[in-house]
Design a protein around this motif. Sequence first.
Motif, PDB file in Angstrom:
ATOM      1  N   UNK A 292      24.494   2.876 -11.437  1.00 35.83           N
ATOM      2  CA  UNK A 292      23.130   3.097 -11.134  1.00 35.83           C
ATOM      3  C   UNK A 292      22.499   1.776 -11.155  1.00 35.83           C
ATOM      4  N   UNK A 293      21.582   1.603 -10.259  1.00 31.91           N
ATOM      5  CA  UNK A 293      21.037   0.104 -10.237  1.00 31.91           C
ATOM      6  C   UNK A 293      19.670   0.088 -10.322  1.00 31.91           C
ATOM      7  N   UNK A 294      19.150  -0.895 -10.889  1.00 35.53           N
ATOM      8  CA  UNK A 294      17.853  -1.275 -10.770  1.00 35.53           C
ATOM      9  C   UNK A 294      17.730  -2.628 -10.415  1.00 35.53           C
ATOM     10  N   UNK A 295      16.913  -3.150  -9.418  1.00 39.37           N
ATOM     11  CA  UNK A 295      16.678  -4.735  -8.838  1.00 39.37           C
ATOM     12  C   UNK A 295      15.278  -5.042  -9.126  1.00 39.37           C
ATOM     13  N   UNK A 302      13.834 -14.258  -2.149  1.00 41.85           N
ATOM     14  CA  UNK A 302      13.745 -14.755  -0.813  1.00 41.85           C
ATOM     15  C   UNK A 302      14.973 -14.808  -0.114  1.00 41.85           C
ATOM     16  N   UNK A 303      15.322 -14.634   0.962  1.00 36.39           N
ATOM     17  CA  UNK A 303      16.483 -14.619   1.992  1.00 36.39           C
ATOM     18  C   UNK A 303      17.626 -13.818   1.478  1.00 36.39           C
ATOM     19  N   UNK A 304      18.694 -14.483   0.774  1.00 40.08           N
ATOM     20  CA  UNK A 304      19.679 -13.470   0.464  1.00 40.08           C
ATOM     21  C   UNK A 304      19.352 -12.477  -0.554  1.00 40.08           C
ATOM     22  N   UNK A 305      18.303 -12.977  -1.465  1.00 35.72           N
ATOM     23  CA  UNK A 305      17.714 -12.057  -2.219  1.00 35.72           C
ATOM     24  C   UNK A 305      17.279 -10.737  -1.701  1.00 35.72           C
ATOM     25  N   UNK A 306      16.348 -10.994  -0.494  1.00 34.15           N
ATOM     26  CA  UNK A 306      15.868  -9.780   0.263  1.00 34.15           C
ATOM     27  C   UNK A 306      16.914  -9.102   1.142  1.00 34.15           C
ATOM     28  N   UNK A 307      18.243  -9.749   1.371  1.00 29.80           N
ATOM     29  CA  UNK A 307      19.272  -8.987   2.093  1.00 29.80           C
ATOM     30  C   UNK A 307      19.717  -8.032   0.842  1.00 29.80           C
ATOM     31  N   UNK A 308      20.031  -8.496  -0.309  1.00 34.70           N
ATOM     32  CA  UNK A 308      20.159  -7.753  -1.549  1.00 34.70           C
ATOM     33  C   UNK A 308      19.491  -6.629  -1.782  1.00 34.70           C
ATOM     34  N   UNK A 309      18.276  -6.814  -1.920  1.00 33.31           N
ATOM     35  CA  UNK A 309      17.231  -5.779  -2.257  1.00 33.31           C
ATOM     36  C   UNK A 309      17.086  -4.773  -0.952  1.00 33.31           C
ATOM     37  N   UNK A 310      16.952  -5.329   0.244  1.00 30.39           N
ATOM     38  CA  UNK A 310      16.889  -4.398   1.290  1.00 30.39           C
ATOM     39  C   UNK A 310      18.121  -3.479   1.265  1.00 30.39           C
ATOM     40  N   UNK A 311      19.271  -3.933   1.343  1.00 30.08           N
ATOM     41  CA  UNK A 311      20.512  -3.115   1.386  1.00 30.08           C
ATOM     42  C   UNK A 311      20.525  -1.849   0.313  1.00 30.08           C
ATOM     43  N   UNK A 312      20.058  -2.471  -1.075  1.00 26.09           N
ATOM     44  CA  UNK A 312      19.996  -1.418  -2.126  1.00 26.09           C
ATOM     45  C   UNK A 312      18.879  -0.348  -1.657  1.00 26.09           C
ATOM     46  N   UNK A 313      17.849  -0.751  -1.377  1.00 21.64           N
ATOM     47  CA  UNK A 313      16.796   0.188  -1.033  1.00 21.64           C
ATOM     48  C   UNK A 313      17.034   1.104   0.304  1.00 21.64           C
ATOM     49  N   UNK A 314      17.736   0.666   1.271  1.00 20.35           N
ATOM     50  CA  UNK A 314      18.069   1.284   2.585  1.00 20.35           C
ATOM     51  C   UNK A 314      19.030   2.262   2.433  1.00 20.35           C
ATOM     52  N   UNK A 316      19.876   3.737  -0.590  1.00 21.88           N
ATOM     53  CA  UNK A 316      19.411   4.665  -1.649  1.00 21.88           C
ATOM     54  C   UNK A 316      20.370   4.811  -2.801  1.00 21.88           C
ATOM     55  N   UNK A 317      20.796   3.576  -3.387  1.00 21.44           N
ATOM     56  CA  UNK A 317      21.703   3.237  -4.344  1.00 21.44           C
ATOM     57  C   UNK A 317      21.017   2.617  -5.704  1.00 21.44           C
ATOM     58  N   UNK A 318      19.732   2.392  -5.551  1.00 20.84           N
ATOM     59  CA  UNK A 318      18.997   1.850  -6.634  1.00 20.84           C
ATOM     60  C   UNK A 318      17.543   1.815  -6.475  1.00 20.84           C
ATOM     61  N   UNK A 319      16.940   1.279  -7.355  1.00 16.44           N
ATOM     62  CA  UNK A 319      15.315   1.110  -7.435  1.00 16.44           C
ATOM     63  C   UNK A 319      15.053  -0.228  -7.583  1.00 16.44           C
ATOM     64  N   UNK A 320      14.031  -0.602  -6.320  1.00 13.69           N
ATOM     65  CA  UNK A 320      13.483  -1.794  -6.423  1.00 13.69           C
ATOM     66  C   UNK A 320      12.253  -2.001  -7.064  1.00 13.69           C
ATOM     67  N   UNK A 321      12.201  -2.928  -8.023  1.00  8.51           N
ATOM     68  CA  UNK A 321      11.048  -2.927  -9.049  1.00  8.51           C
ATOM     69  C   UNK A 321      10.238  -4.344  -8.886  1.00  8.51           C
ATOM     70  N   UNK A 322       8.850  -4.475  -8.873  1.00  3.92           N
ATOM     71  CA  UNK A 322       8.391  -5.562  -9.138  1.00  3.92           C
ATOM     72  C   UNK A 322       7.173  -5.769  -8.167  1.00  3.92           C
ATOM     73  N   UNK A 323       7.400  -6.932  -7.351  1.00  9.11           N
ATOM     74  CA  UNK A 323       6.069  -7.143  -6.385  1.00  9.11           C
ATOM     75  C   UNK A 323       6.806  -7.537  -5.004  1.00  9.11           C
TER      76      UNK A 323
END
Length: 389
Positions: A292-295, A302-314, A316-323
């Motif tokens: 179970x993930x939280x990011x 930026x960049x590869x970090x956004x690929x990571x966050x976008x994949x987790x979010x779209x 549905x395997x974890x929650x993206x937290x922050x700004x």
Amino acid sequence: MNIKNISKKFLPIILAFTLIIASPSTLALGEVEQPQQMEQAEQQEYNVKEALTFLENLIKFVKLNYAYEVTEEQLVEGAIKGALSVLDGYSSYYTENEFKELNETLSGEFGGIGVHITEKDGYILVVSPIKGTPGFKAGILPEDLIVTVDDVDIKGFTTQKAASLIRGEPGTTVKLGIRRNGEDKLLYFNLTRAIIEINPVEYEILKNNIGYIKITEFNDHALENVIKVLGEFDNNKVKKVIFDLRNNPGGGLNEVLNILRFLIPEGPLVHIRDANENIRTYNSYLDAPKYKLAVLVNGGSASASEIFAGAVQDRGVGTIIGTKTFGKGTVQTVLTLVNGGGLKLTTAEYLTPNKNPVNNVGIEPDIIVENTTEEDLQLKKAIKILKEQ
């Protein structure tokens, strides 16, 4: 937080890197251009040649008439850099020395002494030595001021300029003059440079058996070190993991995709759209997610970090937290040129698994949390969410 560093390395990273190269367009067999098209092509070629002749004459004129010293090589390099400057902010030409530094950054390896440095009040300050490196073994300490390198006074040097003097071929020596609190005289260290590997991964097992992994960049050592951490988590039966990608500027496409393949079930991870509007999809092949993930993200993700966050979010395997993230959704191809220099060119744009754009848009977290100067509210929120799952 008592962060463990699983290897002797760390360095911030700036640029996305991949080896995806768009294929040149070709005519289909038997296809013939019309005469009018041929005339236009010839006219365009003539105009380019005319412009290049003009540029050659301009360089010669400047070389002969400029009031100060300048070489033709410098003028040509300036012209090339100028040509790339009209593109997006991520496409650049690199001289041979600049390209060497870029490759060191992308690979996460360089010849040096192993100390983190920063600028402070016009001086180069040692933030910390890296355990096991020449600088650590020689006794260089946090808050030491490096004032000379090979007897050259470096007061006023930028961090990058100072680093270029301190780094060098493994096996060569460098002499540092250091001012240390409590010492009346400069201390001198003669150090033999070694290969320094940059580990961008830090980790800890928090209360409630929640794993925490911070990735500072997706360099060539990110995957191997994340795998080691996940192995330790598995040994300790950790099933809930926080990935901290705050202020992670990106890195290699393959590194981030291969990490995601340990986390996201079978299906798309990212779509890459090239200059010809062709779309290539990169997939995961995992049977079922193990964690179970939280990011954690912010404006510096930026960049590869956004690929990571976008994949987790779209997916549905974890929650993206922050700004909201930075919004750098393009892919750069890095090419070695015959003159020893290099070219970093934007060749594609990437989309999240749901084909949402990222460039100049960013990724909106599932839960918006602003940090304060006193508390890491984003991390606290991630822990709370995972505890409740």
